[in-house]
Design a protein around this motif. Structure first.
Motif, short mmCIF file in Angstrom:
data_model
loop_
_atom_site.label_atom_id
_atom_site.label_comp_id
_atom_site.label_asym_id
_atom_site.label_seq_id
_atom_site.Cartn_x
_atom_site.Cartn_y
_atom_site.Cartn_z
N THR A 121 28.53 -57.53 -32.18
CA THR A 121 29.93 -57.54 -32.60
C THR A 121 30.32 -56.11 -32.98
OG1 THR A 121 29.49 -57.86 -34.95
CG2 THR A 121 29.58 -59.85 -33.55
N ARG A 132 35.69 -65.56 -29.94
CA ARG A 132 35.17 -64.43 -30.70
C ARG A 132 34.95 -64.75 -32.17
NH1 ARG A 132 39.30 -59.78 -29.58
NH2 ARG A 132 39.17 -60.85 -27.57
N ASP A 133 35.77 -65.61 -32.77
CA ASP A 133 35.56 -65.95 -34.18
C ASP A 133 34.23 -66.68 -34.37
OD1 ASP A 133 37.93 -64.76 -34.88
OD2 ASP A 133 39.08 -66.63 -34.91
N ASP A 134 33.92 -67.59 -33.45
CA ASP A 134 32.64 -68.30 -33.53
C ASP A 134 31.48 -67.32 -33.34
OD1 ASP A 134 33.98 -70.66 -33.90
OD2 ASP A 134 33.85 -71.29 -31.80
N ARG A 138 31.46 -64.09 -33.98
CA ARG A 138 31.33 -63.26 -35.18
C ARG A 138 30.58 -64.01 -36.28
NH1 ARG A 138 34.59 -58.65 -35.67
NH2 ARG A 138 36.29 -58.45 -34.17
N SER A 139 30.96 -65.26 -36.47
CA SER A 139 30.33 -66.05 -37.52
C SER A 139 28.84 -66.27 -37.23
CB SER A 139 31.04 -67.40 -37.65
OG SER A 139 30.39 -68.23 -38.59
#
Length: 681
Positions: A111, A149-151, A153-154
């Motif tokens: 990331t 992308r949020d998943d 990143r997490s």
């Protein structure tokens, strides 16, 4: 057309300076660019002598369509693992955790915050053996980032957290003499009875473990343990010296063997291997006086001074595995392989040809690829045959007409420390003052070029120091070598420089458990702070520090340095019993502390006086590993072991000490040896 890597000092990065990939070095600016664009980072890690790194570069990074995908969807960062072992270590840990394996080239997707979420090693240009093509991987990662992308990143942040938590392990404790038999039995379980070494293919030189075994072979333990340790160590060294992993013509060892029998190496030659192995062959020679072992020492030093020395006087990092073959194509091992027609053209004599084909095991089918063979020398008597020296010269001359492998001529502080240490000791043991001079020259280059504003830099090239700060192994291995130079040259300036290095190590690398981090407290912050106590191809920063503090303590007589060494060793002591193959230098330290004590030996006399030199030389040949021997006039300035020491009846006088307590002085070499044999055990 060139990219940003054109300004790099690393030869590996410079190899990629003309790629159409818009490479960045690992810098804050590169990470900021990923955050600005909100795209993933493509991290590619390798090194100059890496064969598959070259393959992937040619297939993918020199390919314009592939480069376009990379530049459009990623911020690409290229890292030389030898220059930035901290970055390599952090993301290799992630790669191994996510894939179950690691290696180079290492390919990791991060990331913009630097958290890893996808990892692998070599990806082919086309799908192969179940591996997706590199283009497919790029497409899949770009698509996933666009849609999830949020998943990502997490999940990546969670991976980083888990890696950080997993890095904390309780391996502190203590190991004593009673544990050494159990450690040996563990190693015997992995020992290859047929070929020497440990495990199967691929097989790497077990350098750090052999140091522990050689010390164990003369220790105060049961006969079975001593004898088996001596057998494993000596037979492994002999097997490597007779195989294709050793260059029978020029000396020097390749990085590893692709088979279990040391026949066909991965042909790159690394400086660190040869520094470690030179020290091991010296140690074995002190115990066995075997002529083949002595030949390896001489040939390896000759190779180092001929092939690896740089204009600055220090030593280059590696020789490439690949070189141009007869058709000009880069081919792994092209410089080193032979068939019968090659030998016939070089030797021009049927008797010499038949001797070489038989003794060097050059077969019709070939022991390597394409019907060609490595040169082996399995018969230990073959080297003593008067024909061999002439054959060796003829073949070396013929090979000299081939295109040579490229050399990575950057200077790495830690690896030079290994070579300087072994080279100085070799010069002292084998009466080669020119070798000691070469060691001093290399050490001077490291100090004058790499010591900048009170800190050690890891690399330099062409007289220009790099930006990368030294890691723990850089400080410790250079410090270890500098104490050796103080011993063999009698010049205490090297001990003072060693102290300065170890002061920085203690002040900036100290860990709460008594060990050491791999990076300084003011170094660049990565996703976690590397702290790996295990020995691999090179000793860890921790085990290097254990030996460096102990050696300087023996030289200086300072108890606080000895205590710091013991505290560091205790922080990872359980590794010795749990995984001795990865704790060889810690094992060596345990043996010295508990079962074969090192000595501090002061020979008081005129260094130019032959009897005084003879006494010091004899002490170096017989003293237990880890001992310190100094020769000098009474109360020589800056040499604590000579303070208050006097000559008896004007004769060279030896003071044999252990644990900073000295026995009565003696003026006879045999009496000195008797004192050494009576050290408390």
């Amino acid at each position: 057309m060139v990219n940003r890597l054109a300004g790099a000092t690393s030869p590996y990065l410079l190899q990629h300076a003309h790629n159409p990939v818009d490479w960045w070095e690992w810098t804050d600016e590169a990470l900021a660019e990923a955050r600005r664009r909100d795209v993933p980072i493509l991290l590619s890690v390798g090194y100059a002598a890496c064969h598959w790194c070259h393959v992937m570069a040619h297939e993918s990074f020199e390919d314009l369509p592939t480069a376009t995908k990379i530049n459009t969807n990623f911020v690409p960062i290229k890292v030389d693992r030898e220059e930035r072992p901290d970055v390599d270590a952090v993301y290799m840990q992630a790669t191994q955790a996510m894939t179950g394996q690691g290696g180079w080239p290492m390919t990791v997707f991060l990331t913009p915050d630097g958290d890893p979420f996808q990892a692998g090693t070599y990806y082919p240009k086309q799908p192969l053996h179940g591996l997706p093509s590199f283009g497919q991987v790029l497409d899949a990662v770009a698509e996933a980032w666009s849609e999830r992308r949020d998943d990502i990143r997490s999940g990546a942040a969670d991976i980083t957290r888990r890696l950080s938590e997993g890095a904390v392990a309780d391996i502190a404790g203590s190991v004593g003499r009673d544990d050494l038999g159990t450690v040996l039995d563990t190693l015997i379980g992995d020992y290859d009875q047929q070929h020497g070494g440990f495990g199967g293919a691929p097989k790497f030189p077990p350098s750090t473990v052999l140091e522990g075994l050689l010390r164990l072979s003369v220790s105060n333990v049961e006969d079975r343990v001593r004898d088996q340790a001596r057998f494993i160590a000596h037979e492994t060294l002999m097997a490597m010296a007779s195989g294709g992993i050793y260059d029978q013509l020029a000396g020097g060892f390749a990085r590893y063997s692709v088979d279990s029998g040391w026949v066909v190496p991965h042909f790159e030659k690394m400086l660190y291997d040869n520094g470690l192995l030179l020290g091991l062959y010296l140690h074995d020679w002190r115990l066995t006086r075997h002529p083949r072992i002595e030949s390896v020492i001489n040939q390896t030093v000759e190779w180092l001074l001929w092939e690896m020395i740089t204009e600055q006087g220090a030593f280059a990092a590696s020789l490439d595995a690949d070189s141009p073959g007869p058709d000009g194509t880069l081919t792994e091992g092209a410089y080193y392989l032979w068939d019968r027609s090659d030998l016939e053209a070089a030797l021009g004599d049927q008797e010499l040809l038949d001797f070489t084909v038989d003794r060097c095991r050059v077969t019709e089918a070939g022991t390597a690829d394409d019907g060609r063979s490595t040169l082996q020398l399995r018969d230990p008597d073959a080297e003593q045959d008067p024909r061999w020296s002439g054959i060796r010269r003829l073949l070396a001359t013929a090979r000299g007409n081939r295109s040579r492998p490229a050399r990575d001529d950057k200077i790495i502080a830690a690896w030079n420390g290994l070579v300087i240490d072994a080279l100085a000791f070799a010069g002292a043991l084998l009466q080669r003052p020119d070798w000691v001079t070469a060691a001093v020259r290399a050490a001077t280059a490291i100090w004058e070029l790499h010591w900048v504003d009170g800190r050690l830099r890891r690399t330099s090239r062409d007289g220009v120091v790099g930006r990368t700060d030294g890691n723990a192994d850089d400080y410790a291995l250079v410090a270890l070598a500098f104490v050796r130079l103080a011993e063999v040259t009698g010049d205490p300036i090297w001990a003072r420089r060693s102290r300065r290095l170890l002061t920085v190590l203690a002040d900036h690398f100290d860990a709460p458990d008594g060990g050491f981090y791999d990076t300084a407290d003011d170094a660049e912050s990565l996703i976690n702070r590397p702290k790996d106590p295990t020995d691999n191809a090179t000793p860890s920063g921790l085990s290097s520090a254990v030996h460096a503090f102990a050696r300087l303590a023996a030289y200086s007589g300072e108890l606080d340095l000895a205590a710091r060494s013991e505290r560091a060793a205790g922080s990872a002591a359980r590794l010795v019993t749990a995984a001795p193959r990865f704790a060889g230098w810690l094992l060596a330290d345990v043996v010295t502390r508990t079962a074969v004590p090192a000595a501090e030996i002061a020979v008081v006399g005129d260094p130019d006086d032959p009897p005084a030199r003879s006494m010091a030389d004899r002490a170096r040949r017989v003293a237990p590993a880890g001992s310190v021997v100094v020769l000098g006039r009474p109360d020589a300035d800056g040499v604590p072991l000579l303070a208050g020491r006097t000559m008896i009846d004007g004769k060279p006088t030896a003071y044999v000490c252990h644990g900073f307590v000295c026995r009565l002085p003696v003026t006879d070499e045999e009496a000195m040896l008797a004192e050494l044999s009576n050290l408390p055990r």
